[in-house]
Design an enzyme around this catalytic site. Structure first.
Site, PDB file in Angstrom:
ATOM      1  N   GLN A 525      14.468  43.324  64.013  1.00 26.12           N
ATOM      2  CA  GLN A 525      13.950  42.304  63.101  1.00 26.12           C
ATOM      3  C   GLN A 525      14.906  42.055  61.939  1.00 26.12           C
ATOM      4  OE1 GLN A 525      11.436  40.268  63.324  1.00 26.12           O
ATOM      5  NE2 GLN A 525      11.647  39.390  61.281  1.00 26.12           N
ATOM      6  N   GLU A 526      15.543  43.097  61.452  1.00 28.84           N
ATOM      7  CA  GLU A 526      16.387  42.963  60.265  1.00 28.84           C
ATOM      8  C   GLU A 526      17.715  42.263  60.557  1.00 28.84           C
ATOM      9  OE1 GLU A 526      16.125  43.518  57.122  1.00 28.84           O
ATOM     10  OE2 GLU A 526      14.261  44.626  56.929  1.00 28.84           O
ATOM     11  N   SER A 527      18.420  42.704  61.582  1.00 27.43           N
ATOM     12  CA  SER A 527      19.798  42.228  61.774  1.00 27.43           C
ATOM     13  C   SER A 527      20.110  41.754  63.175  1.00 27.43           C
ATOM     14  CB  SER A 527      20.775  43.352  61.425  1.00 27.43           C
ATOM     15  OG  SER A 527      20.689  44.398  62.386  1.00 27.43           O
ATOM     16  N   TYR A 633       7.025  39.358  59.623  1.00 25.11           N
ATOM     17  CA  TYR A 633       7.895  40.530  59.779  1.00 25.11           C
ATOM     18  C   TYR A 633       7.097  41.705  60.344  1.00 25.11           C
ATOM     19  CZ  TYR A 633      11.245  44.165  58.256  1.00 25.11           C
ATOM     20  OH  TYR A 633      12.133  45.213  58.203  1.00 25.11           O
TER      21      TYR A 633
END
Length: 663
Positions: A525-527, A633
């Site tokens: 999800q982040e990168s 998220y």
């Protein structure tokens, strides 16, 4: 199996000799046929890679005899990165106007990312050196930006082409400042009486609507006196929107007053939505707002009323005004009812959702939840169970919530991307693909991405899918994910959810106790596994750590870590998992709260907990997260953890016991 290895070894040696005299395709073909040996291609150009890097060093040291010798060797080997040496040698010389060398480079390497880049730099150099005729010759409108366009048009004007001034209005009339290099073109256009009061007002309004008040104020100085007075009125009320209640000039029926009132009502609503609604009712008759204008401003004010605590007033306004019954407004009222666990109100507002959104997974789930909560009727209960069973067939957040409610297995549909070996092989013949691969091997990932993205613009969907498979084979995970996004193929779980850096994630599990699947979900999800990414606010690396946070965590671990160290996957994973572990501990092992804190910050999450009136079920709490980004998220991370459990052969429950209630 030994015969297969023997065949592979023999063929690999033959291909290695062949490639020095032809191209990379044969070796790539072997890697596609024998995916278990995909790493074999990394040695095919090992000598040339070393020679390439030595040539770079020689060029940097201006040892030109050595450089030219090595360049010739690489040219004879047909090494894919030869254009990068030629570019590096030519680019610093552009100021000396090497026309023949530029022409040769563009002829040899067009079309390509580097040729397009050099062409832009060349045109910029020609403009800087006042080489107008050459500038006109080389300028390519399809490979330009505003500054170059203005300079090229000015050069044509200076060479006697007055028709170019017809293109000036479109460049000038925009909602932003244009480069200073455009000023001479604009001056020539204005000297030819191209600027009209109508055009001035149009640009002024665009910039006011965009919030560029300083630029709008400057533009107003170009206006006739009467227009300037009207512009000053807007500037004043924009600065102090409460003047809507007292400035008589706003009752002027000039049609240009209407947009200034609508814009100022929005600004006032951010401060005092109830007052904005009162002023809207005052001005609506004077200015005869259109239906679309009324609906737009009413929706904006209604949402601000809701955010400012006027829930009853908002409900009354929306219930009595059908045009306000949008998915956004009604959705917020449903969430307000959910936060109170008022299932009757939830049902009431669900019924008022627009038709196009009422049957989405989200609202079908909540309709079934509300019915299950308030109805004892056996038929209604069965309808709810049927809805959950239908939703459980979906690989999604609401699908997995539903699966837990009816004790169904999680949907984990996997449909490989629509591609084939022949398409992949055809891509491997493209010089840009070969260059991207080699750039990865020599550690120049930024240039590799530039090559790859330049390539993507020329591919059809079938080829994009093939490029995603190639990227996956190269362990270039972000690009395989991006390929699936581009063609909107959501069911290839191998390309969309890569298993990368597994040893580091398993070590993080050993160090922190956080499940590897959860750490993977956060990283995805982040990168999306882009190890060198930097966010707009400065977060770095795979798990998107802020340098300050990373510093605190590393000191607690007794480590010394620099900002650039955060681009090293093993370091980033260690620090990110440790920080996430702190969030888990801070929020009593609740992954939902820890995940929200990782995204929005722990202090915000604690404030949300203080604001809630009662213990909430996990699904209700997630649905009522105030920030849309954080809500999505958290939902994504929970789903991704299940998918990674499937990918790793380590099945995971969607919600764990410590997640189920939010006190």
């Amino acid at each position: 199996m030994s015969e297969l290895h023997s065949w592979y070894n023999t063929t690999s040696r033959a291909a290695s000799n062949l490639v020095r005299h032809t191209n990379l395709m044969a070796i790539m073909l072997i890697c596609l046929i024998l995916p278990d040996h995909a790493n074999a291609q990394s040695s095919d150009w090992s000598d040339e890679r070393q020679l390439f890097q030595q040539a770079q060093e020689a060029l940097a040291a201006r040892e030109m005899e050595q450089f030219n010798t090595m360049r010739q060797q690489l040219a004879e080997a047909n090494y894919p990165l030869l254009p990068y040496l030629d570019y590096a040698e030519l680019e610093p010389r552009l100021g000396s106007l090497p026309f023949e060398d530029v022409d040769k480079f563009l002829a040899d390497y067009q079309p390509s990312y580097l040729a397009a880049r050099l062409e832009r730099q060349w045109v910029a150099t020609l403009a800087e050196l006042d080489q107008e005729q050459a500038l006109i010759r080389y300028f390519n409108p399809d490979n330009s930006y505003t500054q170059l366009t203005c300079q090229a048009l000015l050069a044509r004007h200076n060479q006697g082409d007055a028709s170019v001034l017809d293109q000036a209005p479109a460049l000038w009339n925009v909602a932003r400042s244009q480069p200073n290099e455009c000023d001479p073109l604009f001056d020539a256009w204005m000297d030819a009486d191209g600027l009209t009061p109508e055009l001035i007002w149009e640009r002024f309004e665009k910039n006011m609507q965009a919030g560029n008040r300083n630029l709008a104020s400057y533009i107003s100085t170009l206006m006739p006196v009467d227009d300037k007075a009207l512009a000053d009125l807007w500037l004043n009320v924009d600065r102090r929107p409460e003047r809507l209640a007292s400035d008589a000039g706003l009752e002027n029926t000039d049609p240009r007053v209407r947009p200034m009132i609508l814009r100022s009502l929005r600004k006032l609503a951010n401060i005092d939505a109830a007052q904005a609604l009162l002023q809207l009712n005052h001005y609506r008759e004077i200015h005869q707002f259109s239906n679309s204008e009324m609906s737009g401003i009413q929706r904006y004010i209604a949402l601000r009323l809701l955010f400012q605590g006027f829930v009853v007033e908002t409900e009354s306004l929306i219930q009595n005004t059908p045009t306000l019954q949008t998915d956004v407004l009604v959705g917020w009222l449903i969430r307000d009812a959910l936060a109170d666990l008022d299932w009757q109100r939830v049902q009431k507002w669900l019924a008022l959702l627009p038709d196009e959104t009422r049957n989405s997974e989200r609202w079908r789930y909540w309709r079934a939840r509300a019915t299950q909560a308030i109805s004892s009727d056996e038929h209604s209960q069965q309808q709810s169970l049927s809805t959950f069973q239908e939703l459980a067939e979906s690989r999604s957040y609401y699908g997995y919530l539903s699966a837990d409610r009816v004790d169904e297995p999680y949907a984990l549909t996997h449909i490989p991307a629509p591609t084939d070996a022949s398409t992949q092989l055809a891509l491997l013949q493209r010089p840009s693909v070969q260059r991207a691969y080699e750039l990865l091997q020599v550690g120049e990932e930024i240039n590799a991405r530039n090559e790859w993205r330049y390539l993507q613009s020329s591919l059809n969907d079938h080829e994009v899918a093939a490029s995603g498979v190639l990227a996956k084979n190269w362990q270039w995970h972000r690009e395989s994910i991006q390929a699936m996004i581009r063609i909107q193929h959501w069911d290839d779980l191998e390309l969309r959810f890569p298993v990368a850096y597994l040893d580091s994630y398993d070590q993080a599990f050993q160090d922190t106790g956080l499940d590897t699947t959860y750490l993977y979900a956060i990283t995805r999800q982040e990168s999306a596994f882009m190890a060198d990414v930097v966010s707009p606010v400065g977060a770095r690396g795979l798990m998107q750590l802020m340098p300050g946070t990373a510093g605190d965590v590393s000191r607690n671990l007794g480590l010394s870590v620099s900002r650039n160290d955060l681009f090293e996957p093993s370091i980033n994973i260690r620090l990110g998992s440790e920080y996430l572990s702190q969030m888990i501990e801070s929020f009593q092992d609740n992954r939902i709260l820890a995940t929200a804190a990782y995204n929005a910050g722990p202090n915000r999450v604690r404030q949300w907990l203080r604001d809630q009136a009662q213990t909430l079920p996990a699904d209700v709490w997630v649905e009522t997260i105030p920030f849309l980004e954080t809500r999505q998220y958290v939902q994504n991370v929970l789903v991704y953890a299940v998918i990674y459990g499937h990918r790793l052969g380590r099945p995971q429950a969607f919600l764990q016991p410590s997640d189920l209630e939010i006190p």
